[in-house]
Design an enzyme around this catalytic site. Structure first.
Site, short mmCIF file in Angstrom:
data_model
loop_
_atom_site.label_atom_id
_atom_site.label_comp_id
_atom_site.label_asym_id
_atom_site.label_seq_id
_atom_site.Cartn_x
_atom_site.Cartn_y
_atom_site.Cartn_z
N TYR A 132 32.26 42.31 42.58
CA TYR A 132 32.60 42.39 41.15
C TYR A 132 31.87 43.58 40.54
O TYR A 132 30.68 43.79 40.79
CB TYR A 132 32.18 41.11 40.43
CG TYR A 132 33.14 39.96 40.57
CD1 TYR A 132 34.36 39.96 39.88
CD2 TYR A 132 32.83 38.87 41.37
CE1 TYR A 132 35.24 38.89 39.99
CE2 TYR A 132 33.70 37.80 41.49
CZ TYR A 132 34.91 37.81 40.80
OH TYR A 132 35.77 36.75 40.92
N GLU A 133 32.58 44.33 39.69
CA GLU A 133 32.00 45.52 39.08
C GLU A 133 32.06 45.51 37.56
O GLU A 133 31.49 46.40 36.91
CB GLU A 133 32.69 46.77 39.64
CG GLU A 133 32.58 46.84 41.17
CD GLU A 133 33.14 48.12 41.77
OE1 GLU A 133 33.61 48.98 41.00
OE2 GLU A 133 33.11 48.25 43.01
N HIS A 134 32.75 44.52 36.98
CA HIS A 134 32.87 44.38 35.53
C HIS A 134 32.65 42.91 35.18
O HIS A 134 33.09 42.03 35.92
CB HIS A 134 34.24 44.86 35.05
CG HIS A 134 34.61 46.22 35.56
ND1 HIS A 134 34.11 47.38 35.03
CD2 HIS A 134 35.42 46.59 36.59
CE1 HIS A 134 34.60 48.41 35.69
NE2 HIS A 134 35.40 47.96 36.65
#
Length: 314
Positions: free
Chosen positions: A150-152
């Site tokens: 996950y990046e956001h």
């Protein structure tokens, strides 16, 4: 009846025991695959038999499909190229190469041209949905591990830590997966979430796939080594893997000194493995998997040396 010397018994004991003992120092090569739907197959990627090789399917996402994807609170589905990377193809590559394992990665950067957000309704509901949906996918595809990318985020760091931490703990306890990795990069929000996860559940995480290619394309060998030390401190005690990309993103590229940096880390005993983003890009590049072969050759040389030392002690 002939007597057997104690030394002979000891040698026999180690000979019987040695196949059961893992080579804990074995270095791992990992590569993401399947996110770009350009028909890349497992069989396209060269596999060195002397490394622990992990394919990472990119991605499983808890979003709806269609033109306007929306979050589904932990109900994951495959968003990789399932036509070319199907359950039967996973089984085939693992059958052909005994050193290969396959995992899936959660999240990623975007879907349908929009950011993928970690967006749980609650910790308990997200975990229940995630355990159920991922167990089904992992068993269907004969997978071995899970990667968190996950990046956001719409949840705070503690919520992220509890959701992901409880998920991987249950998947390991239920023997659904045998290893877990995380894939942070040097961004304040990203690091706050992953370091909260590491602080509470780092004992459940086997590899840190740190995205060193998110740094500047002007990164030097010296800067790369400095970044490695910083992230090894941030994820203290973890196996931080070094990385490069075969797309246009930044970091220290193979032609600019990446393998020189790896050699320095190898001499220092700090090289735990290498991962690459991604097989999809490598298939379409002019160097078609050249750097993957070079990386595996380097890791295999270390593994072969360690095996020789291991057997010399028996």
């Amino acid at each position: 009846m002939a007597s057997v010397s104690p030394s002979s018994l000891l040698l026999l004991f180690f000979a019987l025991l040695s196949p059961l003992l893992p080579l804990t120092s074995a270095l791992v090569f990992r590569e993401y695959i399947g996110s770009q739907f350009n028909d890349v197959k497992f069989s396209d990627v060269p596999i060195n038999p002397d490394v622990d090789f992990h394919f990472i399917l990119a991605f499983a996402i808890d979003y709806t499909s269609g033109s306007s994807p929306t979050p589904t609170n932990g109900n994951f589905k495959p968003f990789w190229d399932t036509n070319n990377l199907s359950p039967s193809q996973v089984a085939a590559v693992k059958r052909t190469h005994s050193n290969v394992k396959v995992s899936l990665s959660l999240g990623g950067d975007s879907v349908g041209g929009k950011n993928v957000f970690f967006s749980p309704s609650s910790v308990s509901s997200w975990v229940e949905n995630a355990v159920s949906s991922l167990t089904r996918i992992i068993k269907q595809y004969h997978l071995d591990g899970i990667d968190i990318d996950y990046e956001h985020f719409k949840g705070d760091p503690n919520t992220f830590a509890e959701c992901i931490g409880q998920l991987v703990t249950r998947l390991k306890k239920n023997e659904v997966v045998s290893f877990v990795s995380i894939a942070p990069f040097d961004d304040a929000q990203v690091q706050s979430h992953y370091q909260a996860l590491w602080e509470k559940y780092g004992h459940q995480i086997d590899y840190v796939n740190f995205q060193f290619y998110a740094y500047s394309a002007r990164t030097s060998v010296e800067q790369f080594l400095k970044y490695f030390e910083e992230q090894s401190s941030n994820y203290h005690g973890g196996k931080v893997l070094v990385s490069f990309s075969t797309d246009s993103s930044g970091g220290l590229k193979p032609d600019n000194g990446f393998f020189r940096a790896c050699s320095i880390l190898k001499k220092q005993g700090k090289l735990h493995g290498i991962f690459v983003w991604s097989a999809d890009d490598s298939l379409m590049s002019n160097n078609v998997f050249r750097y993957e072969m070079q990386a595996q050759s380097m890791l295999a040389s270390v593994n072969s040396r360690d095996r020789a030392m291991y057997w010399s002690l028996l």
